[in-house]
Design a protein around this motif. Structure first.
Motif, mmCIF file in Angstrom:
data_model
loop_
_atom_site.group_PDB
_atom_site.id
_atom_site.type_symbol
_atom_site.label_atom_id
_atom_site.label_comp_id
_atom_site.label_asym_id
_atom_site.label_seq_id
_atom_site.Cartn_x
_atom_site.Cartn_y
_atom_site.Cartn_z
ATOM 1 N N UNK A 21 0.835 -1.212 0.000
ATOM 2 C CA UNK A 21 0.000 0.000 0.000
ATOM 3 C C UNK A 21 0.867 1.258 0.000
ATOM 4 N N UNK A 22 1.924 1.262 0.801
ATOM 5 C CA UNK A 22 2.788 2.443 0.866
ATOM 6 C C UNK A 22 3.625 2.568 -0.406
ATOM 7 N N UNK A 23 4.068 1.441 -0.970
ATOM 8 C CA UNK A 23 4.765 1.504 -2.252
ATOM 9 C C UNK A 23 3.864 2.131 -3.316
ATOM 10 N N UNK A 24 2.583 1.776 -3.276
ATOM 11 C CA UNK A 24 1.642 2.330 -4.250
ATOM 12 C C UNK A 24 1.396 3.810 -3.992
ATOM 13 N N UNK A 25 1.434 4.230 -2.741
ATOM 14 C CA UNK A 25 1.328 5.664 -2.440
ATOM 15 C C UNK A 25 2.519 6.422 -3.016
ATOM 16 N N UNK A 26 3.689 5.788 -2.984
ATOM 17 C CA UNK A 26 4.890 6.414 -3.519
ATOM 18 C C UNK A 26 4.834 6.500 -5.048
ATOM 19 N N UNK A 27 4.220 5.487 -5.678
ATOM 20 C CA UNK A 27 4.137 5.427 -7.145
ATOM 21 C C UNK A 27 2.691 5.127 -7.544
ATOM 22 N N UNK A 28 1.794 6.089 -7.381
ATOM 23 C CA UNK A 28 0.351 5.825 -7.591
ATOM 24 C C UNK A 28 -0.006 5.469 -9.031
ATOM 25 N N UNK A 177 19.680 -4.401 2.207
ATOM 26 C CA UNK A 177 19.512 -3.235 3.070
ATOM 27 C C UNK A 177 18.327 -3.481 3.998
ATOM 28 N N UNK A 178 18.385 -2.939 5.204
ATOM 29 C CA UNK A 178 17.317 -3.149 6.183
ATOM 30 C C UNK A 178 16.514 -1.858 6.343
ATOM 31 N N UNK A 179 15.251 -1.924 5.939
ATOM 32 C CA UNK A 179 14.314 -0.815 6.131
ATOM 33 C C UNK A 179 13.044 -1.415 6.726
ATOM 34 N N UNK A 180 12.827 -1.260 8.027
ATOM 35 C CA UNK A 180 11.639 -1.853 8.656
ATOM 36 C C UNK A 180 10.357 -1.399 7.970
ATOM 37 N N UNK A 181 9.333 -2.252 7.953
ATOM 38 C CA UNK A 181 8.089 -1.918 7.241
ATOM 39 C C UNK A 181 7.379 -0.719 7.858
ATOM 40 N N UNK A 182 6.521 -0.068 7.078
ATOM 41 C CA UNK A 182 5.842 1.143 7.552
ATOM 42 C C UNK A 182 4.718 0.824 8.538
ATOM 43 N N UNK A 183 4.639 1.618 9.581
ATOM 44 C CA UNK A 183 3.609 1.432 10.605
ATOM 45 C C UNK A 183 2.870 2.753 10.795
ATOM 46 N N UNK A 341 5.362 5.466 9.005
ATOM 47 C CA UNK A 341 5.326 5.446 7.541
ATOM 48 C C UNK A 341 6.242 6.489 6.899
ATOM 49 N N UNK A 342 6.243 7.747 7.370
ATOM 50 C CA UNK A 342 7.134 8.729 6.723
ATOM 51 C C UNK A 342 8.611 8.343 6.820
ATOM 52 N N UNK A 343 8.999 7.659 7.900
ATOM 53 C CA UNK A 343 10.382 7.208 8.044
ATOM 54 C C UNK A 343 10.689 6.149 6.985
ATOM 55 N N UNK A 344 9.765 5.217 6.815
ATOM 56 C CA UNK A 344 9.922 4.174 5.794
ATOM 57 C C UNK A 344 10.063 4.797 4.409
ATOM 58 N N UNK A 345 9.172 5.717 4.077
ATOM 59 C CA UNK A 345 9.182 6.340 2.751
ATOM 60 C C UNK A 345 10.486 7.085 2.523
ATOM 61 N N UNK A 346 10.928 7.840 3.522
ATOM 62 C CA UNK A 346 12.167 8.600 3.387
ATOM 63 C C UNK A 346 13.369 7.688 3.152
ATOM 64 N N UNK A 347 13.471 6.621 3.937
ATOM 65 C CA UNK A 347 14.599 5.693 3.796
ATOM 66 C C UNK A 347 14.564 4.980 2.453
#
Length: 368
Positions: A21-28, A177-183, A341-347
């Motif tokens: 869902x967040x990946x799709x928000x990044x690339x709608x 690379x380690x990027x924890x999932x968005x919460x 979520x914003x931390x996930x998107x930024x990373x």
């Protein structure tokens, strides 16, 4: 850039789908390629995907794919490789048990895979093969070989925790690379004193029986949120103070958290847990297995407690310890914000930008 998203399948709304869902928000505008969509099983969650451009693989046409999707796994190489992704500059795969990272891309296309886990039934449980039919063992051997070689085609791996990064390195010989999932973090609230909470699927892998048995043995109130194949067995195991609420709407969770002492997260094999981090975002401490990836998330004795053995006695001991201590709701919230979520998107945006630059500068670079 033309971007495509690839996801194992859509038949539930779990942690992997929250990442999607967040990946799709990044690339709608990006289409989402998936093995199949099970609208009946998704239920109300189908509304999340209603306006998405979803394109299914040929596997969607297999009779009974939604019910018997595990039985069709031997056909996955043909289904994923049948997808034409030649028009895209960037492919982001959200891959787990159903091997969606297996898609074929042009050499000019950058393929980044957010790998939730290498399939556990292929890589983690070979010791059970002696109990399985020779044909099943043969199929699993070939799928394991295919999964390894498909992983070599990925340009960059990202994953949710150090636990999975270690498995990717061991099984695929690749770094991640380690990027924890968005919460989704509320960022306010504090713990109550009415009951303990279990939030998650009622399946053997998640080990909810430890939470039910421990609270029954200690005669502590436990409210169980979730559904799954283990519910009937758990109800027989449960004491008088255990309540089963089934699936609960997200908007109702804030009130349930407000009265909870702590969330119990007993699964020893969990790589990451979105639900316990959400609870911390409401100011609720978490009691979790020290064997899980949550040991890197929970600050022991500050935002919760870790119990050492995957046993009822060990969890009982942790609950008794927990009740003799104080935990700061603000500390829980501040820790949870590190996984927002914003931390996930930024990373992830930074990682993708770096990967694109490297891909353009070194088109023949060996996979990391």
């Amino acid at each position: 850039m033309k971007v495509a998203l690839v996801h194992d399948y859509l038949r539930e709304y779990g942690e992997a789908e929250q990442v999607l869902r967040v990946l799709h928000q990044m690339y709608p505008e990006a289409p989402v390629y998936t093995a199949f969509v099970d609208r009946k099983q998704l239920g109300d969650a189908i509304a999340i995907f209603d306006d998405w451009d979803i394109r299914t693989a040929p596997s969607q046409q297999l009779p009974g794919i939604a019910t018997y999707h595990q039985a069709f796994r031997p056909l996955l190489p043909y289904c994923w490789e049948a997808l034409d992704l030649s028009a895209y500059d960037l492919v982001l795969s959200s891959s787990g048990q159903y091997l969606s990272k297996s898609v074929l891309t042009r050499s000019e296309t950058l393929h980044i895979s957010y790998c939730h886990t290498p399939p556990r039934d292929l890589w983690d449980l070979p010791q059970t093969n002696g109990d399985r039919h020779w044909y099943q063992r043969w199929i699993e051997t070939h799928l394991r070989q295919y999964d390894f070689y498909a992983a070599q085609r990925v340009d960059r791996f990202v994953t949710n925790s150090e636990v999975v990064a270690r498995r990717i390195r061991k099984f695929y010989r690749r770094s991640a690379a380690i990027i924890p999932p968005p919460v989704q973090i509320q960022g306010s609230g504090e713990a109550g004193n009415d009951y303990y909470l279990y939030v998650g699927p009622l399946t053997k892998h998640q080990q909810p029986d430890l939470a039910v048995a421990a609270c029954s043995q200690l005669d502590r109130p436990l409210w169980v949120i979730g559904s799954g194949s283990e519910r009937e067995r758990l109800q027989h195991l449960a004491g008088a103070q255990v309540r089963f609420l089934g699936n609960v709407a997200k908007e109702a969770m804030a009130d349930l958290y407000a009265h909870a002492k702590a969330v119990l997260f007993p699964c020893q094999d969990a790589d990451f847990g979105i639900a316990p981090v959400e609870a911390m975002g409401h100011g609720i401490p978490v009691i979790a297995s020290a064997s899980s990836g949550m040991r890197k998330v929970i600050l022991n004795d500050r935002t919760g407690l870790l119990f050492t053995q995957p046993t009822v006695d060990s969890l009982c001991h942790a609950i008794v310890q927990f009740e003799g201590r104080r935990f700061s709701s603000q500390a829980c919230i501040e820790r949870a914000r590190e996984f927002a979520e914003p931390v996930f998107v930024s990373k992830l945006e930074w990682f993708i930008a770096q990967a694109i630059d490297d891909h353009k500068a070194h088109p023949t670079q060996e996979p990391l």
